[in-house]
Design a protein around this motif. Structure first.
Motif, PDB file in Angstrom:
ATOM      1  N   LEU A 159      -6.024  -4.589   8.334  1.00 48.27           N
ATOM      2  CA  LEU A 159      -6.993  -3.539   8.638  1.00 48.27           C
ATOM      3  C   LEU A 159      -6.350  -2.154   8.531  1.00 48.27           C
ATOM      4  CD1 LEU A 159      -8.905  -5.059  11.691  1.00 48.27           C
ATOM      5  CD2 LEU A 159      -9.720  -4.840   9.335  1.00 48.27           C
ATOM      6  N   ALA A 160      -5.087  -2.045   8.924  1.00 49.39           N
ATOM      7  CA  ALA A 160      -4.393  -0.758   8.830  1.00 49.39           C
ATOM      8  C   ALA A 160      -4.269  -0.316   7.376  1.00 49.39           C
ATOM      9  CB  ALA A 160      -3.020  -0.847   9.480  1.00 49.39           C
ATOM     10  N   ARG A 161      -4.039  -1.272   6.483  1.00 47.58           N
ATOM     11  CA  ARG A 161      -4.007  -0.952   5.053  1.00 47.58           C
ATOM     12  C   ARG A 161      -5.379  -0.500   4.586  1.00 47.58           C
ATOM     13  NH1 ARG A 161       0.748   0.116   2.389  1.00 47.58           N
ATOM     14  NH2 ARG A 161       2.325  -1.438   2.883  1.00 47.58           N
ATOM     15  N   ALA A 162      -6.405  -1.261   4.976  1.00 50.38           N
ATOM     16  CA  ALA A 162      -7.765  -0.919   4.581  1.00 50.38           C
ATOM     17  C   ALA A 162      -8.162   0.445   5.112  1.00 50.38           C
ATOM     18  CB  ALA A 162      -8.743  -1.982   5.083  1.00 50.38           C
ATOM     19  N   GLY A 163      -7.693   0.775   6.309  1.00 53.35           N
ATOM     20  CA  GLY A 163      -8.062   2.026   6.952  1.00 53.35           C
ATOM     21  C   GLY A 163      -7.241   3.227   6.541  1.00 53.35           C
ATOM     22  N   GLY A 164      -6.266   3.042   5.668  1.00 53.59           N
ATOM     23  CA  GLY A 164      -5.483   4.177   5.190  1.00 53.59           C
ATOM     24  C   GLY A 164      -4.453   4.689   6.171  1.00 53.59           C
ATOM     25  N   CYS A 165      -4.132   3.903   7.200  1.00 53.22           N
ATOM     26  CA  CYS A 165      -3.189   4.378   8.219  1.00 53.22           C
ATOM     27  C   CYS A 165      -1.824   4.675   7.615  1.00 53.22           C
ATOM     28  CB  CYS A 165      -3.043   3.331   9.334  1.00 53.22           C
ATOM     29  SG  CYS A 165      -4.596   2.865  10.136  1.00 53.22           S
ATOM     30  N   ILE A 166      -1.344   3.782   6.762  1.00 55.17           N
ATOM     31  CA  ILE A 166      -0.018   3.965   6.171  1.00 55.17           C
ATOM     32  C   ILE A 166      -0.018   5.168   5.241  1.00 55.17           C
ATOM     33  CG2 ILE A 166       1.674   2.978   4.577  1.00 55.17           C
ATOM     34  CD1 ILE A 166      -0.488   0.738   6.785  1.00 55.17           C
ATOM     35  N   ALA A 167      -1.052   5.268   4.405  1.00 54.19           N
ATOM     36  CA  ALA A 167      -1.115   6.370   3.442  1.00 54.19           C
ATOM     37  C   ALA A 167      -1.171   7.724   4.131  1.00 54.19           C
ATOM     38  CB  ALA A 167      -2.335   6.198   2.533  1.00 54.19           C
ATOM     39  N   CYS A 168      -1.936   7.825   5.214  1.00 50.84           N
ATOM     40  CA  CYS A 168      -2.134   9.113   5.869  1.00 50.84           C
ATOM     41  C   CYS A 168      -0.971   9.490   6.780  1.00 50.84           C
ATOM     42  CB  CYS A 168      -3.436   9.087   6.665  1.00 50.84           C
ATOM     43  SG  CYS A 168      -3.874  10.678   7.383  1.00 50.84           S
ATOM     44  N   HIS A 169      -0.441   8.537   7.509  1.00 48.72           N
ATOM     45  CA  HIS A 169       0.545   8.836   8.552  1.00 48.72           C
ATOM     46  C   HIS A 169       1.989   8.638   8.102  1.00 48.72           C
ATOM     47  CE1 HIS A 169      -2.220   9.558  11.934  1.00 48.72           C
ATOM     48  NE2 HIS A 169      -3.014   8.726  11.289  1.00 48.72           N
ATOM     49  N   THR A 170       2.203   8.469   6.809  1.00 50.06           N
ATOM     50  CA  THR A 170       3.557   8.362   6.268  1.00 50.06           C
ATOM     51  C   THR A 170       3.748   9.409   5.176  1.00 50.06           C
ATOM     52  OG1 THR A 170       3.555   5.974   6.671  1.00 50.06           O
ATOM     53  CG2 THR A 170       5.261   6.836   5.208  1.00 50.06           C
TER      54      THR A 170
ATOM     55  N   ALA B 211       5.496   7.649  10.822  1.00 51.85           N
ATOM     56  CA  ALA B 211       6.150   8.660  11.660  1.00 51.85           C
ATOM     57  C   ALA B 211       5.560  10.049  11.487  1.00 51.85           C
ATOM     58  CB  ALA B 211       7.651   8.701  11.358  1.00 51.85           C
ATOM     59  N   GLY B 212       4.501  10.170  10.707  1.00 47.99           N
ATOM     60  CA  GLY B 212       3.873  11.463  10.447  1.00 47.99           C
ATOM     61  C   GLY B 212       3.673  11.653   8.967  1.00 47.99           C
ATOM     62  N   GLY B 213       2.479  12.101   8.591  1.00 46.37           N
ATOM     63  CA  GLY B 213       2.140  12.197   7.184  1.00 46.37           C
ATOM     64  C   GLY B 213       2.412  13.553   6.571  1.00 46.37           C
ATOM     65  N   ALA B 214       2.123  13.643   5.288  1.00 48.99           N
ATOM     66  CA  ALA B 214       2.261  14.912   4.571  1.00 48.99           C
ATOM     67  C   ALA B 214       1.186  15.885   5.048  1.00 48.99           C
ATOM     68  CB  ALA B 214       2.127  14.672   3.073  1.00 48.99           C
ATOM     69  N   PRO B 215       1.468  17.175   5.059  1.00 50.02           N
ATOM     70  CA  PRO B 215       0.479  18.169   5.512  1.00 50.02           C
ATOM     71  C   PRO B 215      -0.781  18.166   4.662  1.00 50.02           C
ATOM     72  CG  PRO B 215       2.670  19.131   5.383  1.00 50.02           C
ATOM     73  CD  PRO B 215       2.758  17.792   4.719  1.00 50.02           C
TER      74      PRO B 215
END
Length: 293
Positions: free
Chosen positions: A37-48, A58-62
């Motif tokens: 679900l985290a992959r589907a929800g974009g958590c990794i893409a946004c917060h990395t 650990a925090g995404g790009a501005p």
């Protein structure tokens, strides 16, 4: 107009002074499903911050917007700089209501309106998955929001006017595949966050602007219309769209660029073929043939 603004302000004040308490979610979750679900929800893409060599979650790009620069926060289980001191209920409220543990509202750069339809099992699974992430003892850089948008109390007023209810409830007259696609597209995968037109204050232009595309994405990026008609005009079929969500390859032989390339690389390519087909079926408003026919 004055009466409408007064009503909206009153609703905002009520939300601010009496936010819904965190729910009691006691069930244990399944980390593997939560990671999905985290992959589907974009958590990794946004917060990395992948391009900047950042550690996972650990925090995404501005994100540069007309309202200022938003930096996705650290959501590792670090107790000081991440979500390690949160309860499962606080995690649920953050996702479904966009409210922090201290009761302050999150900006709509965090697509909490799309996560509002997540059930208790979904929340428990996501929570279990986040507990397996390596804690990162470092804060993400601070966001830099322009005045007056940096006044968080104004978000309660914004919500009273612009926040929409979840749109991913199943339609009883459609197939299981189409409804699964709806649950993903209108919910956790939040396709409309980029592909829906917005007004000058960042509110989604619904229903007319739903999936009509947007030229006002962070960093000056744009997203095309993905209505069924627009997709068909650009030669998309359910098969080619499902394939593109896996490979990034478009019908004309070109590849997705910009934010959509990241969505595929960090998100949809990790989904099951069945879920990608379901998303394509929903977006094209096409039910698959009944296997009994």
């Amino acid at each position: 107009m004055v009466a409408a603004l007064a009503t909206a302000l009153g609703a905002g004040v009520v939300l601010k002074t009496a936010p819904t308490p965190p729910p009691d979610i006691a069930k244990a979750g399944k980390p593997q499903r939560g990671a999905y679900l985290a992959r589907a929800g974009g958590c990794i893409a946004c917060h990395t911050d992948t391009k900047g060599g950042g550690k996972p979650l650990a925090g995404g790009a501005p994100l540069d917007t007309p309202f200022g620069r938003f930096v996705p926060p650290n959501i590792t289980p670090d107790p000081q700089h991440g979500i390690g001191n949160w309860s499962r209920g606080e995690f649920a409220r953050a996702l479904r209501q966009g409210v922090a543990p201290d009761g302050t509202p999150y900006y709509p750069a965090f697509p909490h309106a799309y996560y509002a339809g997540l059930g208790d099992t979904d929340i428990a699974d996501l929570w279990a998955a986040f507990q397996t992430v390596t804690p990162v003892d470092a804060p993400a850089p601070a966001s830099d929001i322009a005045f007056p948008f940096n006044q968080r109390w104004g978000l309660w007023l914004w919500r009273a006017v612009f926040r929409q209810p979840a749109r991913n409830a199943p339609a009883p007259d459609r197939s299981d595949t189409w409804n699964r696609g709806k649950w993903l597209v209108e919910g956790v995968a939040h396709c409309g966050a980029c592909h829906t037109a917005r007004n000058a204050l960042g509110g989604r232009s619904l229903p007319d602007g739903h999936f009509a595309g947007s030229d006002a994405l962070p960093g000056g990026d744009s997203a095309p219309a993905i209505t069924p008609g627009a997709l068909r005009e650009n030669d998309w079929t359910a098969s080619s769209l499902a394939a593109a969500l896996s490979t990034g390859l478009m019908p004309d032989g070109d590849v997705f660029g910009g934010a959509m390339a990241e969505v595929v690389n960090q998100g949809t390519t990790w989904l099951s073929p069945a879920d990608r087909r379901a998303m394509a079926a929903y977006l094209l408003n096409a039910d698959p043939p009944d296997p009994k026919d």
